[in-house]
Design an enzyme around this catalytic site. Sequence first.
Site, PDB file in Angstrom:
ATOM      1  CD  GLU A   1       9.513   2.604   4.461  1.00  0.00           C
ATOM      2  OE1 GLU A   1       9.296   1.813   3.539  1.00  0.00           O
ATOM      3  OE2 GLU A   1      10.611   3.205   4.597  1.00  0.00           O
TER       4      GLU A   1
ATOM      5  CE  LYS B   1      12.980  -5.473  -7.347  1.00  0.00           C
ATOM      6  NZ  LYS B   1      12.134  -4.291  -7.099  1.00  0.00           N
ATOM      7  CG  ASP B   2      16.400  -2.751   0.186  1.00  0.00           C
ATOM      8  OD1 ASP B   2      17.221  -3.090  -0.708  1.00  0.00           O
ATOM      9  OD2 ASP B   2      16.757  -2.230   1.254  1.00  0.00           O
ATOM     10  CG  MET B   3      13.988   0.503  -4.208  1.00  0.00           C
ATOM     11  SD  MET B   3      12.661   1.614  -4.700  1.00  0.00           S
ATOM     12  CE  MET B   3      13.539   2.810  -5.688  1.00  0.00           C
ATOM     13  CD  GLU B   4      15.654   2.730   0.324  1.00  0.00           C
ATOM     14  OE1 GLU B   4      15.130   1.652   0.692  1.00  0.00           O
ATOM     15  OE2 GLU B   4      15.062   3.567  -0.396  1.00  0.00           O
TER      16      GLU B   4
ATOM     17  CG  ASP C   1       5.924  -5.143  -3.139  1.00  0.00           C
ATOM     18  OD1 ASP C   1       6.133  -4.191  -2.379  1.00  0.00           O
ATOM     19  OD2 ASP C   1       6.806  -5.645  -3.858  1.00  0.00           O
TER      20      ASP C   1
ATOM     21  CB  THR D   1       8.307  -1.415   2.891  1.00  0.00           C
ATOM     22  OG1 THR D   1       8.661  -0.292   2.081  1.00  0.00           O
ATOM     23  CG2 THR D   1       7.401  -0.977   4.023  1.00  0.00           C
TER      24      THR D   1
HETATM   25  N1  ADE Z   1       9.977  -1.657  -1.259  1.00  0.00           N
HETATM   26  C1  ADE Z   1       8.785  -2.216  -1.129  1.00  0.00           C
HETATM   27  N2  ADE Z   1       8.518  -3.056  -2.154  1.00  0.00           N
HETATM   28  C2  ADE Z   1       9.601  -3.020  -2.956  1.00  0.00           C
HETATM   29  C3  ADE Z   1       9.940  -3.641  -4.172  1.00  0.00           C
HETATM   30  N3  ADE Z   1       9.103  -4.497  -4.775  1.00  0.00           N
HETATM   31  N4  ADE Z   1      11.143  -3.373  -4.711  1.00  0.00           N
HETATM   32  C4  ADE Z   1      11.985  -2.515  -4.115  1.00  0.00           C
HETATM   33  N5  ADE Z   1      11.719  -1.887  -2.970  1.00  0.00           N
HETATM   34  C5  ADE Z   1      10.538  -2.139  -2.396  1.00  0.00           C
END
Ligand code: ADE
Length: 265
Positions: free
Chosen positions: A36, A197-200, A223, A114
């Site tokens: 990214e 929804k992400d992770m950061e 996704d 993303t």
């Molecule tokens: N980044 C990209 N797709 C993700 C997902 N489904 N959940 C968390 N972070 C993401």
Amino acid sequence: MAPPGDKSEASEEAMVAEPEQRPISTIVIIIAMQTEALPVVNKLQLKEDPDSVFPPGVPWVRYYGTYKDLNINLIWPGKDPTLGVDSVGTVSSALVTYAAIQALKPDLIINAGTAGGFKAKGANIGDIFVVLDCAFHDRRIPIPVFDLYGIGLRKACETPNLVKELNLKVGKLSTGDSLDMTQQDEASIIANDATVKDMEGAAVAYVAELLKVPAIFIKAVTDLVDSDKPTAEEFLQNLAAVTAALDQAVELVIDFINGKRFSQL
Ligand code: ADE
């Protein structure tokens, strides 16, 4: 010392003026994955910092440069020293946000990356979202008030003109440390009213709020988490194409911010 009203003193004053009274000048962009980050580095013609502003030994990488009237710093948390994969997730993103704010004193943080999207909430693959607020969905503490601490709801910097001018979608973001989604996560994400929804994001928002730096979140959908396709497969399948859309969006956002004050965003 220069007499009052002297030109040099006036320009010095302008430089130290509160960010609300002058155009935004220094930006820190936090991007978790190399795939990214590198297209943005190339698009903005940033260079890797040979003299790290970070503690010795950490994998965190700063790319920097001047783009139009802006000092841009892009921070990528780098590869995990043991496993060699991108240091994704809340721990690394909180650490680099803290270290970057301490070292670089930015006017503004942009967290770009993303995300998974909910088609039931109007998300499609390749959509770019500007986030209204961020919360966590995997910090369940069922004790009064600790429950709210766990959710950690924080507002993003308001950018109504940017959203309108660039015709971007807006939505709420929910953050957790897993790519997949358990039933409990899903219930929390629905309770958070999130579209992406992400992770950061919520971790970056936490640190930015602690250190009083406004933050913007730009998330590109790779996704659809409420579809039948396995998330990891759909994510990897769409990563390259969606990353191209993300880097275009980040450039447009930076172009829009250039020369503006916060009140104009
Ligand atoms: N980044 C990209 N797709 C993700 C997902 N489904 N959940 C968390 N972070 C993401």
